[in-house]
Each structure stands twice: as C-alpha cells, then as structure tokens.
Design a protein around this motif. Structure first.
Motif, PDB file in Angstrom:
ATOM      1  N   LYS A   1       0.824  -1.214   0.000  1.00  0.00           N
ATOM      2  CA  LYS A   1       0.000   0.000   0.000  1.00  0.00           C
ATOM      3  C   LYS A   1       0.857   1.263   0.000  1.00  0.00           C
ATOM      4  O   LYS A   1       0.518   2.241  -0.667  1.00  0.00           O
ATOM      5  CB  LYS A   1      -0.952  -0.012   1.199  1.00  0.00           C
ATOM      6  N   PHE A   2       1.957   1.262   0.748  1.00  0.00           N
ATOM      7  CA  PHE A   2       2.813   2.446   0.751  1.00  0.00           C
ATOM      8  C   PHE A   2       3.484   2.639  -0.608  1.00  0.00           C
ATOM      9  O   PHE A   2       3.642   3.758  -1.077  1.00  0.00           O
ATOM     10  CB  PHE A   2       3.850   2.375   1.873  1.00  0.00           C
TER      11      PHE A   2
ATOM     12  N   ARG B   1       2.264   1.864  -3.458  1.00  0.00           N
ATOM     13  CA  ARG B   1       1.266   2.330  -4.411  1.00  0.00           C
ATOM     14  C   ARG B   1       1.035   3.847  -4.296  1.00  0.00           C
ATOM     15  O   ARG B   1       0.826   4.522  -5.275  1.00  0.00           O
ATOM     16  CB  ARG B   1      -0.048   1.571  -4.166  1.00  0.00           C
ATOM     17  N   ILE B   2       1.050   4.367  -3.052  1.00  0.00           N
ATOM     18  CA  ILE B   2       0.802   5.809  -2.922  1.00  0.00           C
ATOM     19  C   ILE B   2       2.102   6.593  -2.898  1.00  0.00           C
ATOM     20  O   ILE B   2       2.097   7.808  -2.713  1.00  0.00           O
ATOM     21  CB  ILE B   2      -0.039   6.141  -1.671  1.00  0.00           C
TER      22      ILE B   2
ATOM     23  N   ARG C   1      -1.344  11.013  -7.579  1.00  0.00           N
ATOM     24  CA  ARG C   1      -1.872   9.662  -7.754  1.00  0.00           C
ATOM     25  C   ARG C   1      -2.426   9.187  -6.424  1.00  0.00           C
ATOM     26  O   ARG C   1      -1.712   8.655  -5.584  1.00  0.00           O
ATOM     27  CB  ARG C   1      -0.769   8.715  -8.252  1.00  0.00           C
TER      28      ARG C   1
ATOM     29  N   SER D   1      -4.572   6.733  -4.107  1.00  0.00           N
ATOM     30  CA  SER D   1      -4.767   5.287  -4.249  1.00  0.00           C
ATOM     31  C   SER D   1      -6.134   4.988  -4.820  1.00  0.00           C
ATOM     32  O   SER D   1      -7.143   5.550  -4.384  1.00  0.00           O
ATOM     33  CB  SER D   1      -4.664   4.607  -2.890  1.00  0.00           C
TER      34      SER D   1
END
Lengths: 416, 416
Positions: free
Chosen positions: A102-103, A105-106, B387, B389
């Motif tokens: 998750k980190f 991805r952002i 961007r 999530s």
C-alpha cells in the motif's frame, strides 16, 4: 447473549470528535437482531483499556472495538487485548506485505512505526482493511467470547464491518431474527407538520414508525422485527405505501436515495441533460450532482458566477437587470438559468442566487433570501423565492439553497 | 479525582441518535480541567443503570448523567439513583408548581405522568431546567461523590450545564486549573512520517503532544494543564514553534484554520483574485473557497467543466489537446487554469481534472490520477500530478483533489 461496543480514543474524551462510530455499530447490531446494552468510551491508556475489557467481557459475548489501531505509540487496543488475554503480540508477515504494497502504491515512505500495525495478539485472525493500513482482528480468546476490532476512521470501519464482520456474526447464528428498517425521506415539509399527518401510525408496534429531522429533510424510520428481510418488508410495505399516499410529492425517496440521486434517475429516464449556474452556493450544487458516479451522463457542468462580472460575461445576465433588480432577484435568477442552459447546450438549466450571510443582508433583502431559477427544455424560465430564517448559519443556508434547487427541479420533472 | 459521563437511553443503543451530549460534556470538562477517563451508554433498564452507577462511582468522584428524566415509564435515571443510594424518591412541591405553571403557559393539558418528573431522591438539590419540564439534581449521596443529572434534550442540557452546573463545579474547586489545547494542522505528509519527525515530543507531559489523522490532513494536539489560558499558551508556544520549524511548509495552520482560510488570508494580503476550473470535483473547490464569509473579496467564480465540450467552449481548451493527451492530462490541466484566469480576469487560476472513479480508470490512467493546474499573475502555468490510491472511494478522491489544489496554491503563494 449480547454485544458491547468499546470506543477507544482520547480524542473522544476530549470532545474533539463526536462518536458516530457507536451510532453506526448500534444500527448494524439492531439490524442483525443482536442485543446490546452498554457502550464504553475509554482513552488511550493500557490500564484503563484492560479494565474496560474486564468489565465488558464479564457481561457480553461479543466485544466490538473501534479506534487505537494506528501506527503511533498511543494506539494500544491490540496491546491491551493481548495483555488482558495473556497472548503476546506477534508479527503477521501477510500484514507486513500488505502495508508495504500500500505504501509503494501511494509513493509515500513507510516508517518503522507502520510495522506496529502488523503486530496482533497471537492466534487472532486478521480482519482485513481494504482501504487503510490498519487491519483489525476477529478472535475468540476463550470459548463463547468473540472480539472484533476496527480502526477509528469511520469509512474504513464501515467497509470492514460490511465486508467481513457481518458474515462472521451471521456464522455465529445471528441475523436469524432481524430488525429491518426503511428510512423514508421528505423535503419541503417540517417535522411536526409531517408528524401531525401520520400521528395515527406512531402507536403501531410492528412495524414501528418514528420521525427524525435532518438537514432540510425530515425522515420517518419504519422498523419491523421479523425472521427474514422478506417478512420484514411485507410488514413495512403497506405502512410505507400509506405514508407515501398521505405525503404526496413531499416524499422523495428512501434509504440511500438523495434529492440528487432522484433527480439523476429522472433525467436519465428522460435522456435529458442539465447545467447549473451558482452564485451564493459557489459550486455546492454541482458538487451534490457529481457526488454520484455516472453523473456525466446527464450533468455537463456549469458556471460559478460568484462575482457579478461573471454573471454578465459567462452567463449573459443584463447589466441593467443587475443594476435595477440586484444580483439577488427573480430576474437575475431566471437569466442565469437561461444563460447556462443556452451556453452549455443542455436541456435544463438551474440557477441559485442569494444572500448566505452572515453579512450582506438589508431590510428588503435579508440574509436567507434566495432565488432559484429553472429553464426547461422548451426554453421557458421560472424562478422561485425562498426565505430561509436569517438566524441560520451560512453553511446551512448554502446547503438548503442547493437542496431546494434539487427539490424544485425534482417536482418540476415529476409534475411539470 | 475524575468525572465520568453516563448517557442513558435505549435510543442511543438502537442508533437512532448520535451522542452529541457526550461530546459537549467532554469539551466542557476539559475546559474546566476536570479529568475524565470513561463514558458509558446504558439503556432504560433499572438493573443495568444501577450496575453502571456502581462501576462509575467506584472510579470517579463526579458522575454526570444525561437522559432518562422524562415523564414516561421508561425514564428511570432518578429511580436508579434513588435505589442504588437507598434514598426513596419524594415529591418536590416546588417542581409540581413549576411544571403546572409551564403547562398553563403553553396551554397544553398536564397529564398525571408529568408529575413523575417532580419525584427526586430525598436529599437531592434541584438542578433547575429553565426551558423544559424535567429538572435535574445535584446531590452528594456520600462524602466526596457528586451526582449531576440532565435531560437528554441537548438544548435543555446545555442551558442547565451553563447556568447551574459550571458554578457548582467551580464551588468544588474545579476550573482553577484548565486544560487548554492547540490543534496544529499539516498537509502533504502522512501521520506516521510526521510522528517520526516529532517523536521526541510525545514523551512530554505538560504540554502533551498527540497525533491524529483527518481527511487528507494530519493533526497534532498540543495540550497544556495550567492555571490560566495565558499560562497554558506560554507552555504550548515553544513546543508549537519547534514543531513548525521541523515541519516547514507541511504545517499550514492551527485550530479553526483550514487550507481554504489560509489561502484566503494570503490572497487578501496580496490583494489578488482567484478563479477555478473544475472537472472531477464538480464544484467542490469553489464550495470550499466560498464556505468562508467574505470570500467575494478574492474569489470571482469559475467554470465547472465536467463535460469536455465545456472545457473547450468556456475555457478554450484545444480540441487537439483533448484528443492527443485526454481530458486527464498535464496539458489540459494547464490550459484549464490559464483559460479560467484569462476569461474571468483574475490574478490566479486553479484547475482540477482527474478520475474520481469508481469507473473510468485505465491501466495508464487509473482511478485516483488527478492533475492540478496553476496559472500565476504573470500568466505562467504549472501543473502537478497526483496519484491517490485507487482503493479510495469517489468522495475521498474528490475531497483530496480539492484540498490538494488549495495546498498547492498555498505553497506557491508562500514560496513561489
């Protein structure tokens, strides 16, 4: 057999936030038919958390925790649960992997403290958090006692509840007798006026009927106790139909319906498009219309004509009308609605111009005076005057203005 | 020494209402410097009420009750208090007189059940209710333990609190020391990243420093315990200054500040004006900017360019740019910002174009991809890619888009 809600967070004890999580969970427990007799709020303190767990686990079979799952040292819910049930925290590799993904991805750096969220009492199952980094747990630390933990962020908690917790609670046998409700929504009538019309229904015991006031709208909750949703609906339906026939057009929808969603449905059915011209609401009507996915099928856009120069340049409002009648007038509302319809090439145009306050009011044009304009597909224009009480605050007057514009369009679409 | 809040009412356990009384009382206790570690919600049941009183009176010196004072048989707060402290209810003639007068004034018939409200535990003092018929009590049933009861109706409870309870609590010596807080606000940094930078402050005991996550923003609450607000501020100030020097531009304001209010202050100082061009936010940025009174001094308006045809017709975006790069692109964001600035004749133009979802995403342009354009007073244009999530929901992506546009403008105004 009962559930108990424990909300964890010093921010609740300091009054920083209102406890909407408790209300959400209370409604959900009722809908599953799970009795629930106590709620506790406790701060971020491990001794007091353990004491709350001791008391609650002595009187309930299902403990539901919200809050205290974050990455900082004062997030102690899992620590307290582990300590009280003598099950030390262990690192769950699948959570570490999930947080890392998750980190990435952002594109934000992960700090060591984030890995604290991967520590759960040994033996607990993960309650996945699809929209955040803090998972909860589902755990039976001893036979007959279930614990479920959720983060305090309402959107994450609600999603986890709906996607995982409900299934788990049903697997325990809950939800066989349910309380099922329909929330009926009304606009353009006050709570006491509506209550007076349906007062004979308030004595009904199954379903029950109870009134609530919301922002601009009034609600009636019709609740049935039944062995299935189908049976509940069959109890609710005749009462709901009676209410609809009494309320007429003041009834606009139920449950997740909003004035914007009803307008959307009506426009989609007719294959017609809409644009907006907003002065005092500053974009709030456009926002309500685009809150819903798929709104681009009927909503083309609009003009935020906050300054009079924009009313003239982008909407073609006459400078003489602005001088003669003022920006807050029937004439200007009509010209704004026609202007935005013509320039954006839509079937309908809706406009709002008014005085939201706290300043800007005069004796003849007080705070709360709002005009709503409607241009229809034939190019005809109507405008409507609203006088919201000037003791209401700016945000309320702005919300009521946007809601009333939607309500006016809804009534126009339904009856011309 | 601590207070504890006990909210009584099955409507809270059913989720019919949200517990705003607990939040009000929590804020009031903090302002009087009264520690408060637990809140309990319990239904209209005498055994469970007595159990809640037993637990709370074992850990606190001041018990504050709301709810359960009405005229119906399920209003049991005073019954439970009388039963637990073995002091039978007695009729207070001055309450009977007060209720009789109030019913005469509103010309409504008094029913025998209304006289139930005149029954209080013997020995208790009346806590007068100026706006309703249900009085509360102030009572020390044993040395060192004070009970205060209030009706559940928020307006009545608040008035009774302010007119009577505060004076009583001050007579017990409270309010000479207060807890005073500053809520510091940050944007563009995550909770754990900020916490890592100021982790050495979390051990401080006066003032304390605690982090919270909000929508897009992160907050640090700095709270001091002191004999006056002046003394509290002098404890808070050096810590706040240290935090500001560590956080740099990620800190944007405190307490009631918002990104919109900070942008407003900066533009007013410079005497400059602003317009907006919004696609995926549909008016949400304009609404944030106009939530504040007086925004017409710098905000002229904007264009909600939801459909591509509006981007072209009202903002002058090239149809070739729309075809070549797509509506969600740096180029289109820049052209939207320049177009709205030029056409509305403002100093600054801000634009937002993105994919809020849930539909509309592709592999190269996923849900959560947002471009923000900024046109400055010299006519120069920059655009920025975000961007968010794609697991976030539509409303969150829309809010973050509008907040990020304000944050980007704030940083640009501060450092160019």
């Amino acid at each position: 057999m009962a559930a108990e809600i424990i909300c964890v967070g010093t921010e609740l004890l300091l009054g920083d936030i209102v406890n909407t999580n408790a209300q959400f969970l209370a409604l959900e427990l009722a809908s599953l038919g799970i009795p629930h007799y106590f709620q506790t709020v406790v701060g971020d303190n491990i001794d007091r958390l353990c004491s709350a767990i001791e008391i609650a686990s002595g009187r309930a079979d299902i403990l539901i925790f919200t809050g205290g799952l974050g990455p900082t040292p004062d997030d102690l819910t899992h620590d307290a649960i582990g300590a009280f049930f003598k099950s030390p925290l262990v690192e769950y590799p699948e959570i570490v992997a999930d947080i890392t993904t998750k980190f990435a991805r952002i594109d934000r750096p992960m700090t060591p403290s984030n890995l604290k969220q991967a520590l759960l009492p040994g033996g607990a199952s993960i309650l996945p958090n699809p929209s955040g980094t803090a998972p909860g747990i589902i755990w039976q630390p001893r036979p007959g006692l279930s614990l479920l933990t959720f983060p305090g962020v309402p959107s994450e908690m609600r999603k986890m509840w709906r996607e995982t917790a409900v299934t788990y609670l049903k697997s325990l046998g809950w939800g066989s007798n349910i309380i099922y409700s329909r929330l009926m929504r009304f606009y353009g009538i006050g709570e006491s006026a509506l209550a007076a019309k349906v007062t004979h229904l308030f004595d009904s015991s199954n379903p029950t009927v109870a009134p609530y006031a919301g922002m601009g709208e009034v609600r009636l909750r019709v609740s049935a106790y039944a062995s299935s949703q189908t049976q509940a609906v069959s109890l609710i339906e005749p009462v709901a139909q009676e209410i609809i026939s009494i309320a007429g057009l003041d009834y606009f929808g139920s449950d997740d319906d909003s004035l914007a969603s009803i307008v959307s449905t009506l426009l989609l059915e007719r294959g017609e498009t809409l644009s907006v011209a907003e002065s005092c609401t500053g974009g709030g009507l456009g926002q309500m219309l685009t809150d819903m996915p798929g709104s681009s099928a009927y909503f083309k856009g609009g003009v935020i004509a906050y300054d009079n120069s924009v009313k003239a340049s982008l909407l073609g409002v006459d400078s003489s009308a602005l001088e003669l009648h003022g920006a807050v007038s029937e004439t200007v509302a009509s010209q704004m609605a026609r202007g935005v319809r013509d320039r954006l090439g839509t079937d309908w145009g809706v406009s709002i111009t008014g005085i939201a306050g706290p300043g800007g009011g005069t004796e003849t044009k007080p705070v709360g005076l709002v005009y709503i304009g409607l241009a229809n597909p034939q190019g005809e224009v109507k405008s409507f005057e609203y006088r919201f009480s000037s003791y209401r605050d700016r945000l309320t007057i702005r919300s009521l203005s946007a809601l009333s514009a939607l309500d006016r369009l809804r009534r126009y679409l339904l009856e011309g």
